[in-house]
Design an enzyme around this catalytic site. Structure first.
Site, PDB file in Angstrom:
ATOM      1  N   ASN A   1       5.233  59.241   5.513  1.00 42.77           N
ATOM      2  CA  ASN A   1       5.137  58.100   4.551  1.00 42.77           C
ATOM      3  C   ASN A   1       5.946  56.894   4.781  1.00 42.77           C
ATOM      4  OD1 ASN A   1       6.106  57.720   1.033  1.00 42.77           O
ATOM      5  ND2 ASN A   1       4.071  57.170   1.801  1.00 42.77           N
TER       6      ASN A   1
ATOM      7  N   CYS B   1       4.487  54.830   7.845  1.00 40.18           N
ATOM      8  CA  CYS B   1       3.362  54.244   8.471  1.00 40.18           C
ATOM      9  C   CYS B   1       1.950  54.034   7.996  1.00 40.18           C
ATOM     10  CB  CYS B   1       3.292  54.828   9.750  1.00 40.18           C
ATOM     11  SG  CYS B   1       4.720  54.841  10.757  1.00 40.18           S
ATOM     12  N   ARG B   2       1.269  55.377   8.172  1.00 38.02           N
ATOM     13  CA  ARG B   2      -0.062  55.391   7.744  1.00 38.02           C
ATOM     14  C   ARG B   2      -0.549  55.420   6.068  1.00 38.02           C
ATOM     15  NH1 ARG B   2      -1.532  60.555  10.910  1.00 38.02           N
ATOM     16  NH2 ARG B   2       0.598  60.971  10.000  1.00 38.02           N
TER      17      ARG B   2
ATOM     18  N   ASP C   1      -1.783  59.227  14.261  1.00 41.07           N
ATOM     19  CA  ASP C   1      -0.374  58.739  13.905  1.00 41.07           C
ATOM     20  C   ASP C   1       0.105  58.003  14.913  1.00 41.07           C
ATOM     21  OD1 ASP C   1       2.025  58.818  13.318  1.00 41.07           O
ATOM     22  OD2 ASP C   1       2.675  60.894  13.379  1.00 41.07           O
TER      23      ASP C   1
HETATM   24  P1  4NP Z   1       3.441  58.375   9.362  1.00 41.34           P
HETATM   25  O1  4NP Z   1       3.922  58.365  10.807  1.00 41.34           O
HETATM   26  O2  4NP Z   1       3.122  59.936   9.030  1.00 41.34           O
HETATM   27  O3  4NP Z   1       2.192  57.815   9.576  1.00 41.34           O
HETATM   28  O4  4NP Z   1       4.432  57.864   8.303  1.00 41.34           O
HETATM   29  C1  4NP Z   1       5.405  59.181  10.930  1.00 41.34           C
HETATM   30  C2  4NP Z   1       6.424  58.551  10.681  1.00 41.34           C
HETATM   31  C3  4NP Z   1       7.716  59.381  11.099  1.00 41.34           C
HETATM   32  C4  4NP Z   1       7.471  60.570  11.581  1.00 41.34           C
HETATM   33  C5  4NP Z   1       6.185  61.030  11.993  1.00 41.34           C
HETATM   34  C6  4NP Z   1       5.250  60.174  11.772  1.00 41.34           C
HETATM   35  N1  4NP Z   1       8.904  61.254  12.013  1.00 41.34           N
HETATM   36  O5  4NP Z   1       8.717  62.251  12.728  1.00 41.34           O
HETATM   37  O6  4NP Z   1       9.767  60.678  11.773  1.00 41.34           O
END
Ligand code: 4NP
Length: 163
Positions: free
Chosen positions: A11, A13-14, A130
């Site tokens: 929560n 980035c995407r 991701d």
């Molecule tokens: P998101 O990306 O799922 O698009 O917000 C990520 C943000 C953090 C992490 C992995 C994916 N993390 O491992 O901290």
């Protein structure tokens, strides 16, 4: 009111980008969002690594290039209550869809979808990859996918709810 929740892993980035881009298009189409409005938009992560944190700087900068400010958003983890509260719960990828399928009560399973399934003219693209461990090009690519799905989702919601 129709309530839409965008979900990724962290929560940061995407899904906050999807929240901001979809809100931007909805508001531009004259559909304001909020608790007392016709539409309510939010995002969450299946993991709680970044609780109350702002979106990743790279996601913020990528969105700002397109006039979308997501700087005020704060990370949160999806809760059981979200499965009853929201009408559309849209996963950025299959991993996060499967995590939700395992935790969602049977009566709300129909609300779970892949976000990219709303994108028009994107055959074969099912996931927003991701970008977290990638570089700025990966954020640009994720943004492009999110933009396509957000536009398709808005057209779908407008049709379905006469907005
Ligand atoms: P998101 O990306 O799922 O698009 O917000 C990520 C943000 C953090 C992490 C992995 C994916 N993390 O491992 O901290």
């Amino acid at each position: 009111m129709v309530k839409i929740l965008f979900v990724c892993l962290g929560n940061i980035c995407r899904s906050p980008t999807a929240e901001g881009v979809f809100r931007h298009y909805a508001n531009n189409a004259g559909i304001e969002d909020g608790f007392t409005k016709k539409i309510y938009i939010d995002s969450a992560g299946t993991a709680g690594y970044h609780l109350a944190a702002p979106p990743d700087k790279r996601a913020q900068l990528t969105a700002l290039k397109f006039g979308v400010d997501i700087g005020e958003l704060q990370g949160r983890k999806i809760a059981l209550q979200d499965f009853s509260d929201f009408d559309y719960i849209l996963a950025m990828d299959t991993d996060n869809l499967m995590i939700m399928q395992r935790n969602c009560p049977p009566e709300h399973q129909h609300k779970l979808h892949l976000f990219m399934s709303f994108a028009e003219n994107c055959p074969g693209i099912t996931e927003v990859p991701d970008p977290y461990y990638g570089d700025i090009d990966d954020f640009d690519k994720a943004y492009d996918f999110i933009d396509r799905a957000a536009r398709g989702l808005l057209r779908y919601i407008q049709r379905e709810y006469n907005l």
